[in-house]
Design a protein around this motif. Structure first.
Motif, short mmCIF file in Angstrom:
data_model
loop_
_atom_site.label_atom_id
_atom_site.label_comp_id
_atom_site.label_asym_id
_atom_site.label_seq_id
_atom_site.Cartn_x
_atom_site.Cartn_y
_atom_site.Cartn_z
N VAL A 296 -21.84 70.21 44.10
CA VAL A 296 -22.09 70.87 45.60
C VAL A 296 -20.99 70.27 46.47
CG1 VAL A 296 -23.84 70.64 47.46
CG2 VAL A 296 -24.63 71.02 45.13
N GLN B 71 -28.79 77.51 42.93
CA GLN B 71 -29.92 76.67 42.64
C GLN B 71 -31.24 77.38 43.28
OE1 GLN B 71 -27.94 72.61 43.03
NE2 GLN B 71 -29.22 72.41 41.45
N ASP C 157 -24.87 67.65 41.53
CA ASP C 157 -24.65 67.32 42.78
C ASP C 157 -23.24 67.06 43.35
OD1 ASP C 157 -27.19 66.93 43.32
OD2 ASP C 157 -27.31 64.67 42.88
N GLU D 36 -25.44 75.19 45.32
CA GLU D 36 -26.89 74.84 45.69
C GLU D 36 -27.53 76.25 46.20
OE1 GLU D 36 -26.53 72.21 49.04
OE2 GLU D 36 -25.49 73.28 50.15
N PRO E 6 -32.15 72.35 44.16
CA PRO E 6 -31.09 71.81 44.93
C PRO E 6 -31.47 70.85 45.71
CG PRO E 6 -32.45 73.74 45.90
CD PRO E 6 -32.90 73.38 44.49
#
Lengths: 125, 512
Positions: free
Chosen positions: A92, A116, A89, A113, A36
């Motif tokens: 997220v 992750q 990314d 995340e 993350p």
């Protein structure tokens, strides 16, 4: 065997059959799947692991490396690690924009995340 | 003109047109408005011009329910009142604060924010504030380094605060009041009883006492109670000769709906790199304006939460700072200064001009109006023979739900913009937990107890702050608040008092 059990077993079998491909993929980009990125810039790895453990506890259905990987991957494929990182990314932020958030150990996180972190906590158990 | 009531012959009769009970922010603001008018104004102050432990003791009382500060520590009993120790934080109530909100029981004022706007502007003068301007966009033009955190304006906004020096009314306005020929300031004149006519529809006189053993009578055409939310209620409840339940208390509302601001550490905000957050920082006695993160009316409605704001303290410093509830225990100015020094020291120790990666988020939030949160009378009496006040402070689940909601909204905004992440403190993590941590405290802000409203069954005063059933009795200050909003009460209570003053002038003029 009733119909419901059969359908459930078939789905499970399908997931198992796809396992070698997916695991090879996870191994290839293992660090990226389980990193993350934003969170890792905020706190130490011990906290990342604690968040991951917290998520696995609060969402027991996802307390497995395979399930987490499947949920993170969705229907997408990535050929390169940079592409995967950028996609995660972006996911997220998309999570936050679409209210796909979860509170773990008090942290208000995107579901992606949090997963992750969970994956990271399994790999680094 | 100043008269020390201890020096008057016992049983003196003091007469005037207007009698203002209490010389704090409200009472002095009111008196200033009447200087050079043709009316004789009697301004009663229970204490003198300086702090005295014996006077403070008259404010002592019991508390039950949610842990609270010693009552005698929270209000100052001398000329200037609690402006003698206030911190000068000022901001306006938002329009939503005056509205009826279906998710906030007992909300809804009979006036709107726009009714107060002209008085807010005038109150700025009394409190030595800057221009009557609370738009971040306009303030930012004066200093482009005051950068906002990124967020969706539909969710959050920068609520601007201005800081009074802070103005000590006792120091700043003493000469003006004392030199005014038509303002008759009586010190050591504690109102202990109000006497109405036989059917309690009009006030005829009140009794004042002091620790020198003197007792006097004050007669006036109009009476204004301006001695803070607790004492206004106490005085009305005590005055039960003509109204057995107390004056203005036919419907058992006097003393109820006592409100405080919840001032409590609530969450943390973490950034990937250091950020000075200059817009949100404060350097006491130097900063003239700053912002706190606030929740838009739309989001308050969507989440069904109370109004509150978040301020930032560097996390390392915050961890060293004790909770207000643990240190604000004394009204003694020296003890109080020591308590505040502990705050400053913690921040000085970690001072870093480039900023910090982690901040503590501190909430300032209204509590929901709650009839069970109330002032009643104690059986014990003070040195003047007056029953002491008893506070039962009570919070509800809505406050806790709102705290969580505020940080959920802020947390999501920080995620959307990839600026940072928010972490709720432990006591907010379990949505089913209704308990409050030991460090829960208020802001020393007392509101409610003589709430404003149009329905006599659910309120004490009307939209002009007149006690419903009594023709010539008014209450000034934060006791009239229906809801508490997020900001500290001083600016709004001065504005509300100026509005009352204008109204009273028109009443007096029409009578003449």
């Amino acid at each position: 065997m009733d119909r419901r059990s059969f359908v459930r077993l078939s789905a499970y079998t399908a997931a198992i059959l796809s396992l070698p491909v997916d695991f090879s993929c996870t191994r290839k980009f293992a660090k990226t799947w389980a990193q993350p990125l934003f969170i890792s810039h905020l706190v130490d790895l011990k906290t990342v692991i604690a968040i991951g453990q917290g998520y696995r506890k609060s969402v027991p259905d996802e307390n497995s490396r395979l399930v987490l990987y499947i949920r993170l991957k969705g229907h997408n494929e990535w050929d390169d690690e940079e592409g995967l990182r950028a996609a995660l990314d972006s996911l997220v932020v998309t999570d936050f924009l679409s209210d796909r958030t979860v509170t773990v150990n008090g942290w208000i996180l995107s579901v992606t995340e949090a997963r992750q972190c969970a994956l990271y906590s399994i790999i680094n158990a | 003109m100043h008269i020390d009531a201890r020096q008057l012959p016992n049983n003196s009769v003091i007469e005037g047109d207007i009698c203002i009970v209490g010389a704090g922010a409200a009472g002095i603001s009111m008196a200033l408005e009447w200087i050079n008018t043709p009316y004789k104004v009697i301004l009663l102050e229970g204490g003198g011009f300086e702090y005295e432990a014996a006077m403070q003791d008259l404010y002592r009382g019991k508390t039950t329910g949610q842990r609270y500060y010693p009552l005698e520590s929270a209000r100052l009993h001398y000329f200037g009142g609690t402006t003698g120790h206030w911190a000068g934080f000022c901001s306006t109530f938002e329009p939503i604060d005056f509205e009826k909100r279906d998710w906030v029981p007992h909300s809804g004022w009979p006036i709107k924010r726009e009714d107060l706007d002209p008085f807010y502007a005038r109150a700025h003068h009394n409190l030595d504030l800057g221009p009557y301007e609370y738009s971040y966009e306009n303030w930012a033009k004066t200093d482009p380094t005051m950068l906002s955190l990124p967020f969706d304006k539909e969710s959050l906004f920068n609520k601007i605060w201005q800081f009074s020096p802070p103005t000590r009314f006792g120091t700043k306005y003493r000469d003006t009041i004392v030199k005014a020929s038509n303002i008759h300031l009586y010190t050591y004149a504690n109102a202990v009883d109000i006497q109405a006519n036989e059917n309690a529809s009009s006030i005829e006189q009140l009794t004042v006492k002091n620790l020198a053993g003197k007792q006097h009578t004050v007669k006036a055409k109009y009476f204004v109670l301006a001695c803070c939310a607790i004492q206004n209620a106490r005085l009305l409840l005590v005055s039960n000769k003509q109204a057995p339940k107390g004056l203005g208390n036919d419907n058992d509302n006097v003393g109820r709906y006592f409100m405080e601001h919840l001032e409590i550490k609530s969450a943390e905000m973490w950034f990937p790199r250091v950020d000075p957050l200059k817009l949100y920082a404060i350097d006491f006695a130097k900063t003239k304006w700053r912002a706190e993160l606030a929740i838009t009316a739309k989001k308050q409605q969507e989440y069904k939460i109370l109004n509150g704001t978040a301020s930032f303290t560097p996390l390392d410093a915050a961890k060293e700072q004790p909770a207000f509830i643990d240190i604000w225990k004394s009204s003694d100015p020296n003890e109080r200064a020591k308590a505040f020094d502990r705050y400053g020291e913690a921040e000085k120790k970690i001072k870093n001009k480039t900023g910090y990666k982690a901040y503590q988020l501190f909430t300032r939030m209204e509590q929901a109006p709650n009839p069970n949160s109330r002032i009643t009378l104690e059986t014990e009496t003070d040195a003047l023979g007056m029953p002491r006040a008893m506070l039962h402070w009570e919070l509800t689940m809505l406050e806790k739900h709102s705290l969580r909601g505020i940080y959920e909204i802020i947390g999501k905004e920080m995620g959307k913009t990839a600026k940072g992440r928010v972490r709720l403190l432990e006591y907010l993590q379990d949505v089913n937990d209704s308990s409050w941590p030991q460090f829960t405290g208020g802001g020393w802000h007392h509101m409610g107890t003589t709430r404003m409203g149009t329905d006599v069954k659910t309120s004490v005063v009307d939209s002009n702050c007149k006690v419903h059933s009594i023709a010539n009795l008014f209450t000034a200050g934060s006791s009239c608040y229906v809801t508490a909003a997020a900001p500290n009460p001083t600016l709004t209570l001065v504005a509300l008092t100026l509005r009352l003053s204008d109204h009273l002038k028109s009443v007096v003029a029409n009578r003449a």
